[in-house]
Write a protein that holds these residues in place. Sequence first.
Motif, PDB file in Angstrom:
ATOM      1  N   GLY A 220      12.154  37.061  18.075  1.00 50.50           N
ATOM      2  CA  GLY A 220      11.341  37.338  16.898  1.00 50.50           C
ATOM      3  C   GLY A 220      10.660  36.097  16.372  1.00 50.50           C
ATOM      4  N   GLU A 221      11.384  34.990  16.336  1.00 51.55           N
ATOM      5  CA  GLU A 221      10.790  33.746  15.856  1.00 51.55           C
ATOM      6  C   GLU A 221       9.736  33.218  16.828  1.00 51.55           C
ATOM      7  N   ALA A 222       9.961  33.428  18.123  1.00 50.00           N
ATOM      8  CA  ALA A 222       8.995  32.963  19.123  1.00 50.00           C
ATOM      9  C   ALA A 222       7.691  33.750  19.067  1.00 50.00           C
ATOM     10  N   HIS A 223       7.814  35.054  18.819  1.00 52.52           N
ATOM     11  CA  HIS A 223       6.635  35.923  18.871  1.00 52.52           C
ATOM     12  C   HIS A 223       6.088  36.295  17.497  1.00 52.52           C
ATOM     13  N   ASN A 224       6.842  35.984  16.429  1.00 53.38           N
ATOM     14  CA  ASN A 224       6.475  36.456  15.090  1.00 53.38           C
ATOM     15  C   ASN A 224       6.289  37.967  15.080  1.00 53.38           C
ATOM     16  N   SER A 225       7.093  38.634  15.879  1.00 52.47           N
ATOM     17  CA  SER A 225       6.984  40.084  16.011  1.00 52.47           C
ATOM     18  C   SER A 225       8.162  40.574  16.827  1.00 52.47           C
ATOM     19  N   ALA A 226       8.356  41.891  16.820  1.00 46.04           N
ATOM     20  CA  ALA A 226       9.397  42.456  17.674  1.00 46.04           C
ATOM     21  C   ALA A 226       9.020  42.337  19.142  1.00 46.04           C
ATOM     22  N   VAL A 227       7.734  42.345  19.435  1.00 42.06           N
ATOM     23  CA  VAL A 227       7.265  42.206  20.814  1.00 42.06           C
ATOM     24  C   VAL A 227       5.874  41.574  20.799  1.00 42.06           C
ATOM     25  N   ASN A 228       5.581  40.776  21.817  1.00 42.16           N
ATOM     26  CA  ASN A 228       4.273  40.154  21.981  1.00 42.16           C
ATOM     27  C   ASN A 228       3.642  40.735  23.238  1.00 42.16           C
ATOM     28  N   PRO A 229       2.676  41.653  23.102  1.00 41.48           N
ATOM     29  CA  PRO A 229       2.113  42.314  24.283  1.00 41.48           C
ATOM     30  C   PRO A 229       1.519  41.354  25.305  1.00 41.48           C
ATOM     31  N   ALA A 230       0.843  40.304  24.846  1.00 33.25           N
ATOM     32  CA  ALA A 230       0.232  39.359  25.782  1.00 33.25           C
ATOM     33  C   ALA A 230       1.304  38.628  26.586  1.00 33.25           C
ATOM     34  N   HIS A 231       2.343  38.194  25.901  1.00 32.21           N
ATOM     35  CA  HIS A 231       3.447  37.515  26.593  1.00 32.21           C
ATOM     36  C   HIS A 231       4.133  38.472  27.561  1.00 32.21           C
ATOM     37  N   ALA A 232       4.360  39.697  27.119  1.00 35.59           N
ATOM     38  CA  ALA A 232       5.038  40.674  27.971  1.00 35.59           C
ATOM     39  C   ALA A 232       4.243  40.930  29.247  1.00 35.59           C
ATOM     40  N   PHE A 233       2.915  40.990  29.130  1.00 38.98           N
ATOM     41  CA  PHE A 233       2.070  41.217  30.302  1.00 38.98           C
ATOM     42  C   PHE A 233       2.142  40.037  31.265  1.00 38.98           C
ATOM     43  N   GLU A 234       1.962  38.825  30.744  1.00 39.68           N
ATOM     44  CA  GLU A 234       1.973  37.646  31.602  1.00 39.68           C
ATOM     45  C   GLU A 234       3.335  37.458  32.274  1.00 39.68           C
ATOM     46  N   PHE A 235       4.404  37.586  31.501  1.00 39.09           N
ATOM     47  CA  PHE A 235       5.753  37.418  32.045  1.00 39.09           C
ATOM     48  C   PHE A 235       6.034  38.484  33.101  1.00 39.09           C
ATOM     49  N   GLY A 236       5.735  39.722  32.776  1.00 39.82           N
ATOM     50  CA  GLY A 236       6.010  40.812  33.701  1.00 39.82           C
ATOM     51  C   GLY A 236       5.198  40.725  34.973  1.00 39.82           C
ATOM     52  N   LEU A 237       3.921  40.346  34.854  1.00 41.63           N
ATOM     53  CA  LEU A 237       3.071  40.247  36.039  1.00 41.63           C
ATOM     54  C   LEU A 237       3.607  39.190  37.001  1.00 41.63           C
ATOM     55  N   GLU A 238       4.040  38.052  36.474  1.00 37.60           N
ATOM     56  CA  GLU A 238       4.607  37.011  37.330  1.00 37.60           C
ATOM     57  C   GLU A 238       5.858  37.503  38.049  1.00 37.60           C
ATOM     58  N   ARG A 239       6.703  38.262  37.345  1.00 36.48           N
ATOM     59  CA  ARG A 239       7.929  38.751  37.967  1.00 36.48           C
ATOM     60  C   ARG A 239       7.613  39.813  39.030  1.00 36.48           C
ATOM     61  N   ILE A 240       6.632  40.645  38.772  1.00 31.35           N
ATOM     62  CA  ILE A 240       6.225  41.642  39.768  1.00 31.35           C
ATOM     63  C   ILE A 240       5.720  40.944  41.027  1.00 31.35           C
ATOM     64  N   LEU A 241       4.878  39.937  40.859  1.00 32.18           N
ATOM     65  CA  LEU A 241       4.349  39.199  42.007  1.00 32.18           C
ATOM     66  C   LEU A 241       5.465  38.469  42.749  1.00 32.18           C
ATOM     67  N   ASP A 242       6.431  37.947  42.004  1.00 30.16           N
ATOM     68  CA  ASP A 242       7.581  37.306  42.654  1.00 30.16           C
ATOM     69  C   ASP A 242       8.331  38.301  43.535  1.00 30.16           C
ATOM     70  N   GLY A 243       8.491  39.519  43.024  1.00 25.52           N
ATOM     71  CA  GLY A 243       9.184  40.541  43.795  1.00 25.52           C
ATOM     72  C   GLY A 243       8.437  40.919  45.051  1.00 25.52           C
ATOM     73  N   VAL A 244       7.114  41.057  44.958  1.00 28.75           N
ATOM     74  CA  VAL A 244       6.306  41.368  46.143  1.00 28.75           C
ATOM     75  C   VAL A 244       6.392  40.212  47.143  1.00 28.75           C
ATOM     76  N   GLU A 245       6.397  38.984  46.613  1.00 29.07           N
ATOM     77  CA  GLU A 245       6.501  37.825  47.503  1.00 29.07           C
ATOM     78  C   GLU A 245       7.825  37.834  48.254  1.00 29.07           C
ATOM     79  N   ALA A 246       8.892  38.226  47.613  1.00 29.22           N
ATOM     80  CA  ALA A 246      10.182  38.323  48.290  1.00 29.22           C
ATOM     81  C   ALA A 246      10.127  39.350  49.418  1.00 29.22           C
ATOM     82  N   LEU A 247       9.448  40.475  49.162  1.00 29.97           N
ATOM     83  CA  LEU A 247       9.290  41.490  50.192  1.00 29.97           C
ATOM     84  C   LEU A 247       8.478  40.949  51.366  1.00 29.97           C
ATOM     85  N   VAL A 248       7.376  40.277  51.070  1.00 34.60           N
ATOM     86  CA  VAL A 248       6.522  39.720  52.128  1.00 34.60           C
ATOM     87  C   VAL A 248       7.285  38.688  52.944  1.00 34.60           C
TER      88      VAL A 248
END
Length: 251
Positions: A220-248
């Motif tokens: 909450g202190e980091a995002h000044n909110s319960a959730v930060n959509p921009a952060h959630a998108f960037e963080f999630g996209l990197e993790r998704i790409l990491d997972g695909v990279e593991a598959l490759v």
Amino acid sequence: MAEYSGTGDPARSLALLWRTAERSARKGRTDLSVDAIVRAAIEVADSEGLGALSMRRVAEELGVGTMSLYTHVPGKGELFDVMQDTVCGETARPDLGGEPWRVRLEQVARENHKLYLRHPWLLQVAANRPVLGPNMIAKYDYELRAVDGIGLSLVEMDSVITLVLGFVHGAARTSVDAAQAEQRTGMTDEKWWQAHQPFLARMSDPEAYPVASAVGVAAGEAHNSAVNPAHAFEFGLERILDGVEALVNRR
């Protein structure tokens, strides 16, 4: 409430999508066309949501009688299919053939995210029955080329694109919901957090919920909110790409 593509007559929808048999305008206004009707329908959906979309409302937007639309479009179901296919033609498709697959797949994710933010009504569309129009097929072909030739099977290529687009859909929903919450309540997420944080701090029992208390306060202190959509998108996209990279890499 979800809307479903493919609810119109399939033969008529495909004829409109591919413009193989555009109807004659001799019985109606000569300045009307399928393209003009679709553009007006998209504008209505963008500004008022899918709930406001009807043949009558589109006719009002164009300043014509409702029946004049039927000279060009059989009904709302067919119109809805063409609307979806039309906006699919908006995504940028630069030639990234010389770039690593990860860059190409990230481009796909970001373009789809932008598309949802431009047309939030797409988030209300059940995508299990895709529209077989030229723009949607071209978009799918471009997206598949992001992971072509990297060692995946044909089914895995489709599964990776489905995975990425599913994540983007959820992330865009979070962004749109946050924006609409601010518009409808008149309160930003930061102001909401500032108003509720003192009460949450008092109600949260660090002894009973030690992990939730520590993580919730830090986030909450980091995002000044319960959730930060921009952060959630960037963080999630990197993790998704990491997972695909593991598959490759396993290939």
